[in-house]
Design a protein around this motif. Structure first.
Motif, PDB file in Angstrom:
ATOM      1  N   ALA A 130       0.829  -1.200   0.000  1.00  0.00           N
ATOM      2  CA  ALA A 130       0.000   0.000   0.000  1.00  0.00           C
ATOM      3  C   ALA A 130       0.865   1.251   0.000  1.00  0.00           C
ATOM      4  N   LEU A 131       0.624   2.126  -0.964  1.00  0.00           N
ATOM      5  CA  LEU A 131       1.296   3.424  -1.017  1.00  0.00           C
ATOM      6  C   LEU A 131       2.803   3.279  -0.884  1.00  0.00           C
ATOM      7  N   GLN A 132       3.384   2.500  -1.788  1.00  0.00           N
ATOM      8  CA  GLN A 132       4.810   2.210  -1.709  1.00  0.00           C
ATOM      9  C   GLN A 132       5.696   3.356  -2.144  1.00  0.00           C
ATOM     10  N   ASP A 133       5.161   4.274  -2.929  1.00  0.00           N
ATOM     11  CA  ASP A 133       5.959   5.423  -3.321  1.00  0.00           C
ATOM     12  C   ASP A 133       5.032   6.546  -3.756  1.00  0.00           C
ATOM     13  N   ILE A 134       5.566   7.760  -3.732  1.00  0.00           N
ATOM     14  CA  ILE A 134       4.870   8.926  -4.257  1.00  0.00           C
ATOM     15  C   ILE A 134       5.856   9.691  -5.127  1.00  0.00           C
ATOM     16  N   ALA A 135       5.332  10.474  -6.068  1.00  0.00           N
ATOM     17  CA  ALA A 135       6.188  11.267  -6.954  1.00  0.00           C
ATOM     18  C   ALA A 135       5.544  12.633  -7.168  1.00  0.00           C
ATOM     19  N   PHE A 136       6.362  13.671  -7.171  1.00  0.00           N
ATOM     20  CA  PHE A 136       5.897  15.042  -7.398  1.00  0.00           C
ATOM     21  C   PHE A 136       5.992  15.373  -8.878  1.00  0.00           C
ATOM     22  N   ASP A 137       4.915  15.927  -9.435  1.00  0.00           N
ATOM     23  CA  ASP A 137       4.899  16.371 -10.832  1.00  0.00           C
ATOM     24  C   ASP A 137       5.159  17.878 -10.851  1.00  0.00           C
ATOM     25  N   PRO A 138       6.333  18.325 -11.313  1.00  0.00           N
ATOM     26  CA  PRO A 138       6.636  19.754 -11.308  1.00  0.00           C
ATOM     27  C   PRO A 138       5.734  20.566 -12.230  1.00  0.00           C
ATOM     28  N   ALA A 139       5.137  19.944 -13.233  1.00  0.00           N
ATOM     29  CA  ALA A 139       4.263  20.680 -14.154  1.00  0.00           C
ATOM     30  C   ALA A 139       2.928  21.045 -13.509  1.00  0.00           C
TER      31      ALA A 139
END
Length: 186
Positions: free
Chosen positions: A108-117
């Protein structure tokens, strides 16, 4: 409490301080998801945390986004780090989040990533069912009333339980990494 560390190019780390859990309701306990974190283009570090009701464990978990500002300026130390927490509403992902958080051994929720756009934070939620299963992409904006929004990937992703990470490539394309060394464009 877990601590936040900085790694140098040689793999050496320094302890930057402890991450305190979010304040929760009475009879609840806070937990930090140490598997998922991301940095935005303004030098802020984000991670996820949970609140669990110990008197009613069948109650859905509370989900929080933690934010540490000016991450690159933190100095070595053991003191608690200043964290701003925002509660994240389940939004259109209530069923997927309930399934994922009810069985954390399935990933569950193993990673997150930020989208700079867009300024949004993305994650991958695997669908309930016998593994392997396809999943959905979920996102929220950490700055404006954080609420999860679930979307089907534009290109159906390969069913997998072996997510190891997410990242954004050129053109704001989201990629899902798996432990077998492959990546898939979401």
């Amino acid at each position: 409490d877990p601590f936040l560390a900085r790694l140098d190019k040689n793999g050496n780390f320094e302890n930057l301080g402890t991450l305190s859990v979010p304040a929760t309701d009475p009879f609840n306990v806070g937990l930090i998801n140490t598997a998922a974190g991301t940095v935005d283009d303004k030098d802020n570090y984000y991670f996820l945390a949970f609140g669990i009701n110990l008197q009613n464990i069948s109650e859905p978990l509370q989900l929080f986004a933690g934010k540490v500002e000016k991450i690159s300026s933190l100095k070595k130390g053991g003191q608690p780090i200043n964290i701003k927490y925002a509660k994240v509403n389940p939004g259109t992902c209530a069923d997927e989040l309930l399934a994922a958080l009810s069985n954390p051994l399935e990933g569950a929720l193993q990673d997150i990533a930020f989208d700079p756009a867009s300024g949004n934070i993305y994650t991958y939620l695997r669908a309930p069912g016998i593994s392997p299963t396809t999943g959905k992409i979920a996102w929220f904006n950490p700055e404006t009333n954080p609420t999860f929004n679930c979307i089907d990937p534009a290109q159906p992703n390969i069913p997998t339980n072996e997510l190891s990470g997410l990242y954004f490539g050129s053109g704001s394309s989201l990629f899902i990494l798996t432990i077998d060394g492959k990546f898939y464009k979401a």
